[in-house]
Write a protein that holds these residues in place. Structure first.
Motif, PDB file in Angstrom:
ATOM      1  N   LEU A 110       7.003   2.965 -19.403  1.00  0.00           N
ATOM      2  CA  LEU A 110       7.450   4.350 -19.388  1.00  0.00           C
ATOM      3  C   LEU A 110       8.488   4.554 -18.293  1.00  0.00           C
ATOM      4  CD1 LEU A 110       5.222   7.514 -19.599  1.00  0.00           C
ATOM      5  CD2 LEU A 110       6.881   7.300 -17.747  1.00  0.00           C
ATOM      6  N   TYR A 111       9.620   5.148 -18.655  1.00  0.00           N
ATOM      7  CA  TYR A 111      10.664   5.518 -17.703  1.00  0.00           C
ATOM      8  C   TYR A 111      10.655   7.033 -17.564  1.00  0.00           C
ATOM      9  CZ  TYR A 111      12.620   0.809 -17.737  1.00  0.00           C
ATOM     10  OH  TYR A 111      12.787  -0.550 -17.596  1.00  0.00           O
ATOM     11  N   ILE A 112      10.741   7.520 -16.341  1.00  0.00           N
ATOM     12  CA  ILE A 112      10.770   8.953 -16.101  1.00  0.00           C
ATOM     13  C   ILE A 112      11.987   9.313 -15.264  1.00  0.00           C
ATOM     14  CG2 ILE A 112       9.186   8.697 -14.124  1.00  0.00           C
ATOM     15  CD1 ILE A 112       8.233  11.596 -14.758  1.00  0.00           C
ATOM     16  N   VAL A 113      12.733  10.334 -15.699  1.00  0.00           N
ATOM     17  CA  VAL A 113      13.794  10.920 -14.886  1.00  0.00           C
ATOM     18  C   VAL A 113      13.320  12.300 -14.474  1.00  0.00           C
ATOM     19  CG1 VAL A 113      15.047  11.903 -16.864  1.00  0.00           C
ATOM     20  CG2 VAL A 113      16.256  11.435 -14.723  1.00  0.00           C
ATOM     21  N   THR A 114      13.569  12.683 -13.244  1.00  0.00           N
ATOM     22  CA  THR A 114      13.076  13.970 -12.771  1.00  0.00           C
ATOM     23  C   THR A 114      13.968  14.518 -11.678  1.00  0.00           C
ATOM     24  OG1 THR A 114      11.121  15.135 -11.905  1.00  0.00           O
ATOM     25  CG2 THR A 114      11.555  12.935 -11.029  1.00  0.00           C
ATOM     26  N   VAL A 145       9.581   4.035 -12.954  1.00  0.00           N
ATOM     27  CA  VAL A 145       9.056   3.228 -14.062  1.00  0.00           C
ATOM     28  C   VAL A 145       7.552   3.058 -13.895  1.00  0.00           C
ATOM     29  CG1 VAL A 145       9.187   1.050 -15.317  1.00  0.00           C
ATOM     30  CG2 VAL A 145      11.228   1.949 -14.179  1.00  0.00           C
ATOM     31  N   VAL A 146       6.807   3.328 -14.962  1.00  0.00           N
ATOM     32  CA  VAL A 146       5.372   3.087 -15.014  1.00  0.00           C
ATOM     33  C   VAL A 146       5.148   1.945 -15.993  1.00  0.00           C
ATOM     34  CG1 VAL A 146       3.104   4.040 -15.565  1.00  0.00           C
ATOM     35  CG2 VAL A 146       4.850   5.495 -14.499  1.00  0.00           C
ATOM     36  N   ARG A 147       4.611   0.840 -15.506  1.00  0.00           N
ATOM     37  CA  ARG A 147       4.413  -0.330 -16.366  1.00  0.00           C
ATOM     38  C   ARG A 147       3.339  -0.074 -17.409  1.00  0.00           C
ATOM     39  NH1 ARG A 147       9.017  -2.912 -16.114  1.00  0.00           N
ATOM     40  NH2 ARG A 147       9.729  -3.134 -13.963  1.00  0.00           N
ATOM     41  N   GLY A 148       3.652  -0.414 -18.667  1.00  0.00           N
ATOM     42  CA  GLY A 148       2.716  -0.227 -19.757  1.00  0.00           C
ATOM     43  C   GLY A 148       1.794  -1.420 -19.923  1.00  0.00           C
ATOM     44  N   PRO A 149       0.919  -1.348 -20.908  1.00  0.00           N
ATOM     45  CA  PRO A 149       0.802  -0.239 -21.856  1.00  0.00           C
ATOM     46  C   PRO A 149       0.022   0.932 -21.285  1.00  0.00           C
ATOM     47  CG  PRO A 149      -0.820  -1.935 -22.364  1.00  0.00           C
ATOM     48  CD  PRO A 149       0.012  -2.474 -21.236  1.00  0.00           C
ATOM     49  N   LEU A 150       0.348   2.138 -21.750  1.00  0.00           N
ATOM     50  CA  LEU A 150      -0.410   3.312 -21.359  1.00  0.00           C
ATOM     51  C   LEU A 150      -1.743   3.334 -22.104  1.00  0.00           C
ATOM     52  CD1 LEU A 150       2.268   4.263 -20.058  1.00  0.00           C
ATOM     53  CD2 LEU A 150       1.731   6.562 -20.907  1.00  0.00           C
ATOM     54  N   LEU A 173      -2.199   5.775 -12.778  1.00  0.00           N
ATOM     55  CA  LEU A 173      -1.195   4.730 -12.922  1.00  0.00           C
ATOM     56  C   LEU A 173      -0.221   4.772 -11.749  1.00  0.00           C
ATOM     57  CD1 LEU A 173      -0.416   5.153 -16.734  1.00  0.00           C
ATOM     58  CD2 LEU A 173      -2.056   3.593 -15.660  1.00  0.00           C
ATOM     59  N   THR A 174       0.587   3.732 -11.618  1.00  0.00           N
ATOM     60  CA  THR A 174       1.540   3.636 -10.515  1.00  0.00           C
ATOM     61  C   THR A 174       2.963   3.799 -11.021  1.00  0.00           C
ATOM     62  OG1 THR A 174       0.078   2.158  -9.272  1.00  0.00           O
ATOM     63  CG2 THR A 174       2.404   2.176  -8.651  1.00  0.00           C
ATOM     64  N   ASP A 175       3.696   4.696 -10.400  1.00  0.00           N
ATOM     65  CA  ASP A 175       5.106   4.910 -10.718  1.00  0.00           C
ATOM     66  C   ASP A 175       5.941   4.216  -9.645  1.00  0.00           C
ATOM     67  OD1 ASP A 175       7.576   5.803 -11.500  1.00  0.00           O
ATOM     68  OD2 ASP A 175       7.282   7.867 -10.848  1.00  0.00           O
ATOM     69  N   THR A 176       6.779   3.265 -10.057  1.00  0.00           N
ATOM     70  CA  THR A 176       7.638   2.531  -9.132  1.00  0.00           C
ATOM     71  C   THR A 176       9.044   3.102  -9.175  1.00  0.00           C
ATOM     72  OG1 THR A 176       6.342   0.513  -9.469  1.00  0.00           O
ATOM     73  CG2 THR A 176       8.546   0.260  -8.520  1.00  0.00           C
ATOM     74  N   LEU A 177       9.595   3.425  -8.023  1.00  0.00           N
ATOM     75  CA  LEU A 177      10.933   3.995  -7.954  1.00  0.00           C
ATOM     76  C   LEU A 177      11.965   2.993  -8.439  1.00  0.00           C
ATOM     77  CD1 LEU A 177      12.811   6.321  -6.974  1.00  0.00           C
ATOM     78  CD2 LEU A 177      12.922   5.117  -4.772  1.00  0.00           C
ATOM     79  N   LEU A 178      12.784   3.401  -9.415  1.00  0.00           N
ATOM     80  CA  LEU A 178      13.896   2.574  -9.869  1.00  0.00           C
ATOM     81  C   LEU A 178      15.154   2.906  -9.083  1.00  0.00           C
ATOM     82  CD1 LEU A 178      15.022   0.485 -11.902  1.00  0.00           C
ATOM     83  CD2 LEU A 178      15.540   2.425 -13.424  1.00  0.00           C
ATOM     84  N   THR A 179      15.452   4.194  -8.948  1.00  0.00           N
ATOM     85  CA  THR A 179      16.620   4.606  -8.169  1.00  0.00           C
ATOM     86  C   THR A 179      16.510   6.082  -7.826  1.00  0.00           C
ATOM     87  OG1 THR A 179      19.046   4.590  -8.098  1.00  0.00           O
ATOM     88  CG2 THR A 179      18.043   5.284 -10.153  1.00  0.00           C
ATOM     89  N   THR A 180      17.105   6.462  -6.720  1.00  0.00           N
ATOM     90  CA  THR A 180      17.300   7.875  -6.407  1.00  0.00           C
ATOM     91  C   THR A 180      18.700   8.275  -6.854  1.00  0.00           C
ATOM     92  OG1 THR A 180      18.049   7.302  -4.179  1.00  0.00           O
ATOM     93  CG2 THR A 180      15.712   7.843  -4.458  1.00  0.00           C
ATOM     94  N   ILE A 181      18.858   9.527  -7.220  1.00  0.00           N
ATOM     95  CA  ILE A 181      20.131  10.035  -7.718  1.00  0.00           C
ATOM     96  C   ILE A 181      20.664  11.069  -6.733  1.00  0.00           C
ATOM     97  CG2 ILE A 181      21.297  11.222  -9.617  1.00  0.00           C
ATOM     98  CD1 ILE A 181      19.028  10.256 -11.449  1.00  0.00           C
ATOM     99  N   ASN A 182      21.858  10.849  -6.258  1.00  0.00           N
ATOM    100  CA  ASN A 182      22.490  11.814  -5.366  1.00  0.00           C
ATOM    101  C   ASN A 182      22.777  13.095  -6.155  1.00  0.00           C
ATOM    102  OD1 ASN A 182      23.703  12.875  -3.074  1.00  0.00           O
ATOM    103  ND2 ASN A 182      25.731  12.085  -3.624  1.00  0.00           N
ATOM    104  N   ASN A 183      22.186  14.205  -5.745  1.00  0.00           N
ATOM    105  CA  ASN A 183      22.227  15.412  -6.560  1.00  0.00           C
ATOM    106  C   ASN A 183      22.527  16.658  -5.730  1.00  0.00           C
ATOM    107  OD1 ASN A 183      21.928  16.972  -8.919  1.00  0.00           O
ATOM    108  ND2 ASN A 183      19.750  17.308  -8.527  1.00  0.00           N
ATOM    109  N   PRO A 184      23.651  16.669  -5.005  1.00  0.00           N
ATOM    110  CA  PRO A 184      23.969  17.854  -4.205  1.00  0.00           C
ATOM    111  C   PRO A 184      24.265  19.082  -5.059  1.00  0.00           C
ATOM    112  CG  PRO A 184      25.831  16.349  -4.241  1.00  0.00           C
ATOM    113  CD  PRO A 184      24.684  15.625  -4.862  1.00  0.00           C
ATOM    114  N   GLN A 185      24.620  18.869  -6.338  1.00  0.00           N
ATOM    115  CA  GLN A 185      24.899  19.994  -7.232  1.00  0.00           C
ATOM    116  C   GLN A 185      23.625  20.648  -7.749  1.00  0.00           C
ATOM    117  OE1 GLN A 185      25.701  16.821  -7.775  1.00  0.00           O
ATOM    118  NE2 GLN A 185      27.917  16.555  -8.014  1.00  0.00           N
TER     119      GLN A 185
END
Length: 495
Positions: A277-281, A293-298, A309-321
């Motif tokens: 599972l990939y999550i953007v937030t 990223v949460v490693r499957g299977p769920l 479950l464990t969510d592993t950070l893939l990347t942070t997004i620079n979001n000043p807007q």
């Protein structure tokens, strides 16, 4: 080294060769490697459950002192593709029975990603949009959108999920009651929508994220909790059985958001071909945004509290807007697309490509052509290619019975940084475990598949060969000249 190339053999940049709806499985003698590119119609369920798979074949003869047929040798074998899509000619399953008897209007070839657009109010229709993937990848600054269907009383829905095979789609009302939440099911064959009762996260709790796991075919939707300035909010995941069109009781799973914020969160989820599972937030009124990223299977069943479950950070997004990131989906080239809307009352929606292996943003955001209302979610039934490296030992060197030769496997390149290494165990012949991968393969990218001897073994004691088969074409051999074993040519394929 393996390169995905166009048919003329030229360098992959800037042309991206597609391996869409076809798997090329290669066993490299030189590297003892298996290269798997999908997405593909899978093997039947029997193979997925451990029956003899068609790729378990003898592939090499060797030299050495062991008195066995052909002597000691080593080759590689590929892991079967994800069992999310039936093989050609097999019946396609869906909770919408009418969809089994007709052609499938929703496109899973990778040419289309789907978006959900709200209406002015909950009683107004929502809109299911088809986004042209060529405009996502091409030089144009705008992503072309066209209407697939209007959603009756779907003006405040979210959490879009598209069924494997394109037979239908699901989404939910953004909020529910204390007893249930409305799930909307789309029958792609008849073009009709049906409302079902789903498991509610609570009265007034907002659901913003959803996707269908291509492996289990369960529709998962999620509510994103609010954290603090130092602690992440909690994601609560719920499930709906698309085969029976019934809610799965209880909470399926929970995990932490990949951001910390005291403001409410927006976001979306998507599954890769392996069920990860990939999550953007992003957080409202905040610069915080990220992909995890949460490693499957769920899990496929619920409980009172859900599985942590464990969510592993893939990347942070620079979001000043302070953009609102609210959509995420894969195409068949292994590219991950994220969607965001401008803050405040703007109806403009943008999409941007992401490398799913390291989270790097690719290119510039592109404006969605339909700005009647802001798009609130993305979904797709296209699935990413994968690469898997697996060792097949046809015969062992004589002394390895006691020395226990092992092989360390790795996949590198393209930003791959997790799940890409493995070392074999045991002393038996045949296809070895564990495997390196599967990892997401992105078309047009060069990957290096390698092996080294481990536990005192030596590759000098083994002869190696390689082979490739096309699992979408009855495991037909794919010729790769000996001189190009490290750089096979992958033609552009559309099925």
């Amino acid at each position: 080294m393996f390169v995905v190339r166009p048919p003329d053999g030229s360098d992959p940049a800037p042309v991206v060769a597609r391996a869409v709806s076809r798997t090329r499985r290669c066993w490299s003698a030189l590297l003892g490697a298996a290269l798997l590119l999908g997405p593909v119609p899978a093997f039947p369920a029997a193979a997925a459950q451990g029956a003899e798979a068609p790729w378990k074949v003898r592939e090499a003869t060797g030299r050495g002192t062991q008195a066995s047929a052909g002597g000691p040798s080593a080759a590689a074998a590929g892991l079967q593709p994800p069992s999310s899509v039936p093989p050609p000619g097999a019946p396609r399953q869906t909770g919408h029975k009418a969809a089994q008897r007709a052609a499938l209007p929703l496109d899973c070839s990778g040419s289309t990603i789907y978006a959900l657009q709200n209406g002015a109010s909950a009683s107004d229709p929502g809109t299911l949009l088809a986004l042209d993937a060529a405009s996502l990848a091409g030089p144009t600054p705008t992503v072309t959108a066209s209407v697939v269907s209007r959603i009756p009383q779907g003006g405040q829905t979210n959490a879009l999920g598209v069924l494997p095979g394109g037979t239908g789609a699901y989404l939910v009302n953004r909020t529910g009651t204390a007893s249930s939440i409305v799930v909307h099911g789309y029958d792609a064959a008849s073009g009709t929508w049906t409302r079902y009762a789903g498991t509610t996260p609570g009265n007034g709790v907002v659901v913003v994220a959803g996707a269908i796991d291509p492996v289990s075919r369960i529709y998962y939707y999620a509510a994103l909790g609010t954290g603090t300035s130092t602690t992440p909010g909690k994601v609560s995941v719920y499930g709906f059985d698309t085969e029976t069109n019934t809610a799965i009781p209880g909470v399926i799973a929970t995990f932490d958001l990949p951001i910390t914020s005291r403001f409410s969160a927006n976001g979306d989820i998507a599954f890769d071909a392996s069920g990860n599972l990939y999550i953007v937030t992003s957080a409202n009124s905040s610069n915080n945004a990220a992909i995890g990223v949460v490693r499957g299977p769920l899990p496929t069943t619920g409980s009172a509290t859900g599985v942590a479950l464990t969510d592993t950070l893939l990347t942070t997004i620079n979001n000043p807007q302070q953009r609102q990131y609210n959509g995420i989906a894969f195409n068949n080239d292994g590219e991950l697309f994220i969607q965001f809307s401008a803050p405040a009352t703007s109806t403009a929606t943008y999409l941007q490509a992401v490398n799913p292996n390291n989270g790097a943003l690719i290119g510039q955001p592109k404006l969605l052509s339909d700005t009647t209302f802001a798009s609130v979610d993305l979904g797709a039934c296209s699935t990413n290619p994968t690469l898997t490296l697996r060792k097949n030992i046809v015969g062992r060197f004589a002394s390895s019975t006691t020395a226990n030769d092992q092989f360390a496997l790795s996949i590198t390149g393209g930003g791959v940084n997790g799940g890409n290494t493995a070392t074999t165990t045991g002393s038996t012949n045949g296809v070895q475990t564990p495997a390196a991968g599967p990892v997401i393969g992105v078309a047009g990218t060069t990957y290096t598949l390698a092996e080294t001897a481990a536990n005192g073994g030596s590759l000098d004691n083994y002869d190696t060969t390689y082979a490739c088969v096309d699992t979408a074409n009855a495991n037909a051999p794919v010729p790769i000249p000996s001189s190009s074993a490290r750089s096979p040519h992958w033609p552009r394929v559309r099925r």
